[in-house]
Design an enzyme around this catalytic site. Structure first.
Site, PDB file in Angstrom:
ATOM      1  N   SER A   1       0.815  -1.208   0.000  1.00 25.55           N
ATOM      2  CA  SER A   1       0.000   0.000   0.000  1.00 25.55           C
ATOM      3  C   SER A   1       0.850   1.261   0.000  1.00 25.55           C
ATOM      4  CB  SER A   1      -0.920   0.002   1.220  1.00 25.55           C
ATOM      5  OG  SER A   1      -0.166  -0.145   2.400  1.00 25.55           O
TER       6      SER A   1
ATOM      7  N   THR B   1      -1.494   3.713   4.877  1.00 26.26           N
ATOM      8  CA  THR B   1      -0.472   4.728   4.651  1.00 26.26           C
ATOM      9  C   THR B   1       0.556   4.586   5.746  1.00 26.26           C
ATOM     10  OG1 THR B   1      -2.102   6.238   3.746  1.00 26.26           O
ATOM     11  CG2 THR B   1      -0.164   7.252   4.745  1.00 26.26           C
TER      12      THR B   1
ATOM     13  N   THR C   1       1.951   7.023   0.594  1.00 24.11           N
ATOM     14  CA  THR C   1       0.979   5.960   0.314  1.00 24.11           C
ATOM     15  C   THR C   1       0.770   5.773  -1.190  1.00 24.11           C
ATOM     16  OG1 THR C   1      -1.276   5.244   0.855  1.00 24.11           O
ATOM     17  CG2 THR C   1      -1.027   7.524   0.281  1.00 24.11           C
TER      18      THR C   1
ATOM     19  N   ARG D   1      -7.063  10.323  -8.725  1.00 26.06           N
ATOM     20  CA  ARG D   1      -7.579  10.546  -7.361  1.00 26.06           C
ATOM     21  C   ARG D   1      -6.417  10.835  -6.403  1.00 26.06           C
ATOM     22  NH1 ARG D   1      -6.682   8.161  -2.037  1.00 26.06           N
ATOM     23  NH2 ARG D   1      -8.566   8.460  -0.841  1.00 26.06           N
ATOM     24  N   VAL D   2      -6.610  11.835  -5.564  1.00 23.02           N
ATOM     25  CA  VAL D   2      -5.619  12.150  -4.541  1.00 23.02           C
ATOM     26  C   VAL D   2      -6.315  12.110  -3.187  1.00 23.02           C
ATOM     27  CG1 VAL D   2      -4.118  13.975  -3.630  1.00 23.02           C
ATOM     28  CG2 VAL D   2      -4.194  13.546  -6.094  1.00 23.02           C
ATOM     29  N   GLY D   3      -5.682  11.473  -2.226  1.00 22.97           N
ATOM     30  CA  GLY D   3      -6.269  11.389  -0.884  1.00 22.97           C
ATOM     31  C   GLY D   3      -5.707  12.450   0.048  1.00 22.97           C
ATOM     32  N   ASP D   4      -5.780  12.183   1.333  1.00 19.13           N
ATOM     33  CA  ASP D   4      -5.313  13.135   2.344  1.00 19.13           C
ATOM     34  C   ASP D   4      -3.796  13.138   2.514  1.00 19.13           C
ATOM     35  OD1 ASP D   4      -5.592  10.443   3.316  1.00 19.13           O
ATOM     36  OD2 ASP D   4      -5.271  11.182   5.355  1.00 19.13           O
TER      37      ASP D   4
ATOM     38  N   GLY E   1      -6.280   5.947   6.638  1.00 18.37           N
ATOM     39  CA  GLY E   1      -7.691   5.618   6.456  1.00 18.37           C
ATOM     40  C   GLY E   1      -8.284   6.357   5.267  1.00 18.37           C
ATOM     41  N   HIS E   2      -9.597   6.445   5.251  1.00 18.21           N
ATOM     42  CA  HIS E   2     -10.290   6.998   4.079  1.00 18.21           C
ATOM     43  C   HIS E   2     -10.030   8.505   3.938  1.00 18.21           C
ATOM     44  CE1 HIS E   2     -12.064   3.100   4.758  1.00 18.21           C
ATOM     45  NE2 HIS E   2     -12.419   3.126   3.486  1.00 18.21           N
ATOM     46  N   GLY E   3      -9.153   8.796   2.985  1.00 16.77           N
ATOM     47  CA  GLY E   3      -8.632  10.151   2.842  1.00 16.77           C
ATOM     48  C   GLY E   3      -9.707  11.195   2.606  1.00 16.77           C
TER      49      GLY E   3
HETATM   50  N1  ASP Z   1      -5.273   7.822   3.590  1.00 17.88           N
HETATM   51  C1  ASP Z   1      -4.942   7.103   2.408  1.00 17.88           C
HETATM   52  C2  ASP Z   1      -5.709   7.661   1.245  1.00 17.88           C
HETATM   53  O1  ASP Z   1      -6.854   8.013   1.402  1.00 17.88           O
HETATM   54  C3  ASP Z   1      -5.186   5.626   2.477  1.00 17.88           C
HETATM   55  C4  ASP Z   1      -4.988   4.955   3.818  1.00 17.88           C
HETATM   56  O2  ASP Z   1      -4.268   5.426   4.674  1.00 17.88           O
HETATM   57  O3  ASP Z   1      -5.580   3.911   4.049  1.00 17.88           O
HETATM   58  O4  ASP Z   1      -5.183   7.692   0.167  1.00 17.88           O
END
Ligand code: ASP
Length: 330
Positions: free
Chosen positions: A84, A186, A204, A214-217, A238-240
């Site tokens: 990941s 991450t 990550t 797509r870009v996360g947090d 987690g869910h960015g």
């Molecule tokens: N935070 C990361 C993202 O949303 C993924 C993760 O940490 O599980 O890209």
């Protein structure tokens, strides 16, 4: 004030060890604060243990927190078995491995790359953005061009394992991030060095089988990572999309500024995630978020939404231990 007391007060003030505590009647009492626990490094998930080890080698020799966090997160980035992050990270729905990373030091210097392909160590590209450009964030092709100009090697990050998994996913082609199952995750790391300086890094491959682009947090300063050298540092996993919405790590640091210890600050930020999800009628069972934080005193803490998030702690008191974070949903 007698002579000895005066001396204690003066030396405490000059060494930064002087503090006030509230007495039973609410009055302020002068105390000698405990010296900070230094150095300390904490990082997300199981792979944090190995990453902490690399960071510790720098911290224990009086090295800088910034160098420690970069070296630390490079461990899972370079490991194809960690699926990941970095090399061997899970691809997007088009089979492309796109990586996000950011770094922040004690002087508010920041650098970030998002949706970068073909580079094993995006954290080092983020650091180069911070140190060698007038900008703070580069994305996609531009980030890759910059990396190559800086001497980073262009490589294929899609390992046979990741490719096989993607091909299997293509059969149903359903985007469904899973809670606590490592189809994302991450490495976020924050550290306090012997000189009392804080830094953080976060890297990550993001959510598996995400839309291309797509870009996360994780590469967003204030969301996936935040450092304020006067207060503390925090990072998220987690869910960015949920973390960005509440400017997660900035929120954690601001809560610590208000006096909350790291664990409680992480808990309060997690509660905000819940409130934001409730407003949008989003089911909490679909979301996992984990925050970890340290403050200037070297205290650490974490909190998550669903049970199952852990983080690794390395300090003079805790010799690199994986700890379970408390969760709101038990
Ligand atoms: N935070 C990361 C993202 O949303 C993924 C993760 O940490 O599980 O890209």
């Amino acid at each position: 004030m007698n002579g000895r007391r005066k001396f204690l007060k003066l030396s405490a003030l000059t060494t930064g060890l002087f503090a006030f505590e509230k007495g039973r009647a609410g009055q302020l009492i002068e105390t000698l604060a405990k010296p900070a626990i230094k150095p300390i490094v904490i990082s997300t998930w199981r792979f944090g243990v190995e990453a902490n080890e690399a960071a510790w080698q720098i911290l224990r020799k009086n090295g800088k927190a910034l160098d420690a966090v970069e070296a630390g997160v490079k461990v899972p980035e370079g490991d194809p078995k960690e699926r990941s992050v970095g090399l061997g990270g899970r691809p997007d729905r088009d089979g492309r491995v796109t990586l996000d990373a950011c770094i922040m030091d004690e002087n508010m210097n920041i650098g970030s790359v998002a949706c970068i392909e073909h580079i094993v160590h995006p954290i080092s590209v983020a650091r180069a953005v911070m140190e060698k450009t007038p900008h703070v964030m580069l994305v996609g092709e531009g980030a890759l061009e910059f990396a190559i100009a800086q001497g980073f090697k262009k490589e294929n990050l899609l390992t046979p394992e990741s490719e096989a998994e993607w091909k299997e996913w293509l059969i149903e082609s359903k985007y469904q991030p899973k809670v606590n199952i490592e189809n994302h995750d991450t490495i976020g790391m924050v550290a306090l060095d012997m000189n009392g300086n804080l830094s953080g890094a976060c890297t990550t491959s993001g959510m598996a089988f995400k839309m291309h682009g797509r870009v996360g947090d994780s590469p967003i300063i204030g969301a996936g990572l935040y450092v304020d050298n006067e207060v503390g540092a925090a990072t998220a996993t987690g869910h960015g999309e949920e973390v960005i919405r509440i400017a997660g790590c900035h929120t954690v640091v601001e809560l610590m500024r208000q006096g909350y210890p790291p664990e409680l600050a992480c808990k309060k930020a997690t509660e905000r995630i819940i409130n934001s999800a409730k407003k949008r009628n989003k089911s909490l069972s679909e979301i996992q978020i984990g925050f970890i934080a340290i403050n200037k005193k070297g205290e650490h803490g974490a909190y998550c939404l669903q049970k199952g998030f852990n983080y690794a702690v390395y300090s003079p008191e805790i010799p690199n231990k994986l700890m379970d974070a408390k969760s709101i949903i038990k």
